[in-house]
Design an enzyme around this catalytic site. Structure first.
Site, PDB file in Angstrom:
ATOM      1  N   LYS A  72       0.853  -1.188   0.000  1.00 12.46           N
ATOM      2  CA  LYS A  72       0.000   0.000   0.000  1.00 12.46           C
ATOM      3  C   LYS A  72       0.883   1.231   0.000  1.00 12.46           C
ATOM      4  CE  LYS A  72      -3.966  -1.910   2.386  1.00 12.46           C
ATOM      5  NZ  LYS A  72      -4.147  -2.462   3.718  1.00 12.46           N
ATOM      6  N   HIS A  75       1.883   5.701   4.713  1.00  8.77           N
ATOM      7  CA  HIS A  75       1.186   6.730   5.485  1.00  8.77           C
ATOM      8  C   HIS A  75       2.071   7.107   6.663  1.00  8.77           C
ATOM      9  CE1 HIS A  75      -0.250   4.354   8.966  1.00  8.77           C
ATOM     10  NE2 HIS A  75      -0.139   3.363   8.122  1.00  8.77           N
ATOM     11  N   HIS A  78       3.667   4.951   9.501  1.00 10.69           N
ATOM     12  CA  HIS A  78       4.889   4.142   9.367  1.00 10.69           C
ATOM     13  C   HIS A  78       6.095   4.919   9.814  1.00 10.69           C
ATOM     14  CE1 HIS A  78       2.853   1.791   5.914  1.00 10.69           C
ATOM     15  NE2 HIS A  78       2.502   1.348   7.096  1.00 10.69           N
TER      16      HIS A  78
END
Length: 459
Positions: A72, A75, A78
């Site tokens: 993914k 964001h 992390h």
């Protein structure tokens, strides 16, 4: 009063007097000065860590952090998990514990089949190399001892389900899923789903399997999970299930939750990739550096900009309680004055250039009697407190204690830099002051490295 009469002065205490309901001790300043400075310089990167506050035995610590879903888009969570986990691991390691750093790759492993043996096969390494997370790890000096993924625990999850079933803890629902009732009385808020209707395991089951596997493998004294606070309930349930399965070591597991960062946008709009953040940091920092006249011709302006920029980001992130959400602001991050990472780096670089300018020739000639000014004394007292601050952070795993300590140290150094001149001072005064500034720089660098910041020597 009688108590004061019985107390004797010695080499450390030079005077004892009484006030209203208090006994006052005056410390021999010269001895204090000599002891503190010698200790800072002799202990080097171990200064403050040898304190009797840390007399416990070394432990085995596992820290799971930065677990991205690499498939993914990035964001900001992390980023937070990475820098917080890295700080906790650094601190535990500095305190002499044996630390294992684990990156748990979430669902991502499933798309690449086997993890572990399949790394090279699937070009996994290249995938990670070209990943901006990897670049962040190399800057930050973050490394992992183990990468593991949920797919890795698929078989083990089935064993966990069998174990739950054999203990009579597994309940089937109408939908065909399997749940564990943690309250024992059907309270819906404490029912945890552990199996889908098709018999495959869920996130919770895999976390149970992973925890059991790590206990077998590492026999840890403490295991710390660093994730956003949205997962608080998940971990409470995982730890509770471990308990009811009969694993007493569940109490050694700990979740360190952090809040949400709002408003992190780059000039191109919302942050989607880590590259955006790193590029933005670098370009803004280079711009700031170019506008400052004092920026010397740097050998590697890009690298300096990135190190200063990351320091700015980390300090903004670590100033408050990890649990609190905060509003991100680029302008605030990069202020060179005030309580920012830029200010810490600037102070470090400035102190480094003092040493370069005056060399170490002075350092042999060193008379503590020359450091009696109030500015010197307040710096010395502050240096003396470093172990207490490390202790506080080691107790609650919050970096803010170290951050505020380093910011205060930098402000004290900035004031002293203006008044305690080295140029044109008599050699022994200059030598003593250089010694003091060198000690400040050493402690500043130690603290910054614990936080995951690489100190710069020029900017």
């Amino acid at each position: 009063m009688r108590l004061a009469e019985k107390l004797k002065c010695d080499t450390v205490v030079s005077e004892i007097s009484t006030g209203q309901g208090t006994v006052n001790f005056k410390i021999n300043r010269e001895l204090l000065t000599k002891t503190v400075l010698q200790q800072v310089i002799n202990d080097g990167s171990k200064y403050g860590l040898k304190s009797e506050l840390f007399s416990g035995l070394p432990q085995k610590v596992v820290v799971e952090f930065s677990s991205p879903n690499v498939a993914k888009k990035f964001h900001v969570g992390h980023l937070r998990s990475t820098i917080i986990g890295n700080f906790i691991a650094n601190l535990k390691e500095a305190l002499g514990h044996q630390v294992t750093r684990i990156n748990y790759l979430g669902d991502w492993g499933m798309q690449f089949g086997l993890l572990g043996t399949g790394f090279q096969l699937f070009g996994y390494e290249e995938k990670l190399q070209s990943n901006p997370l990897q670049h962040l790890f190399e800057r930050l000096g973050v490394h992992f001892d183990e990468y593991s993924g949920e797919s890795f625990y698929r078989e083990k999850s089935q064993e966990v389900l069998k174990l739950l079933d054999s203990k009579g803890l597994l309940q089937k629902t109408v939908k065909g899923t399997a749940v564990v009732d943690l309250s024992g009385n059907g309270d819906p808020s404490s029912v945890c789903t552990v199996m889908r209707s098709d018999g495959t395991s869920l996130y919770a089951t895999r976390d149970l399997a992973a925890a059991i596997d790590r206990m077998d493998k590492y026999n840890f004294d403490t295991m710390i999970y660093v994730t956003d606070k949205g997962q608080k309930k998940h971990f409470q349930q995982v730890f509770q299930m471990l308990q009811i399965m009969g694993y007493d070591w569940a109490e050694r597991c700990q979740h360190v939750p952090f809040g949400v960062v709002q408003g992190m946008k780059t000039r191109r709009g919302n942050v989607t990739f880590l590259e955006d953040v790193l590029n933005e940091i670098q370009s803004r920092m280079l711009q700031n550096m170019a506008s400052v006249k004092t920026t010397r011709e740097l050998e590697n302006p890009q690298e300096t900009a990135e190190r200063v920029g990351l320091a700015a980001l980390i300090i903004q992130d670590f100033k408050g309680l990890l649990l609190s959400d905060y509003q991100f602001s680029w302008d605030r991050v990069f202020q060179s004055r005030g309580d920012t990472g830029v200010f810490l780096q600037y102070t470090h670089a400035r102190l480094h250039s003092l040493e370069e300018t005056f060399g170490c020739g002075y350092l042999n000639d060193f008379n503590t009697a020359c450091l009696q000014e109030p500015q010197s004394v307040s710096i010395l007292q502050h240096l003396l407190r470093f172990d207490e601050v490390l202790y506080r952070s080691s107790q609650d795993l919050q970096p803010r204690h170290i951050v505020s300590y380093l910011l205060t140290l930098s402000h004290l150094a900035a004031m002293a830099h203006k008044t305690l001149l080295i140029k044109d001072s008599p050699p022994e005064v200059a030598g003593a002051r250089l010694h003091l500034f060198r000690a400040v720089r050493s402690v500043l660098a130690n603290g910054m490295k614990l936080l995951g910041i690489t100190p710069v020597c020029r900017m």
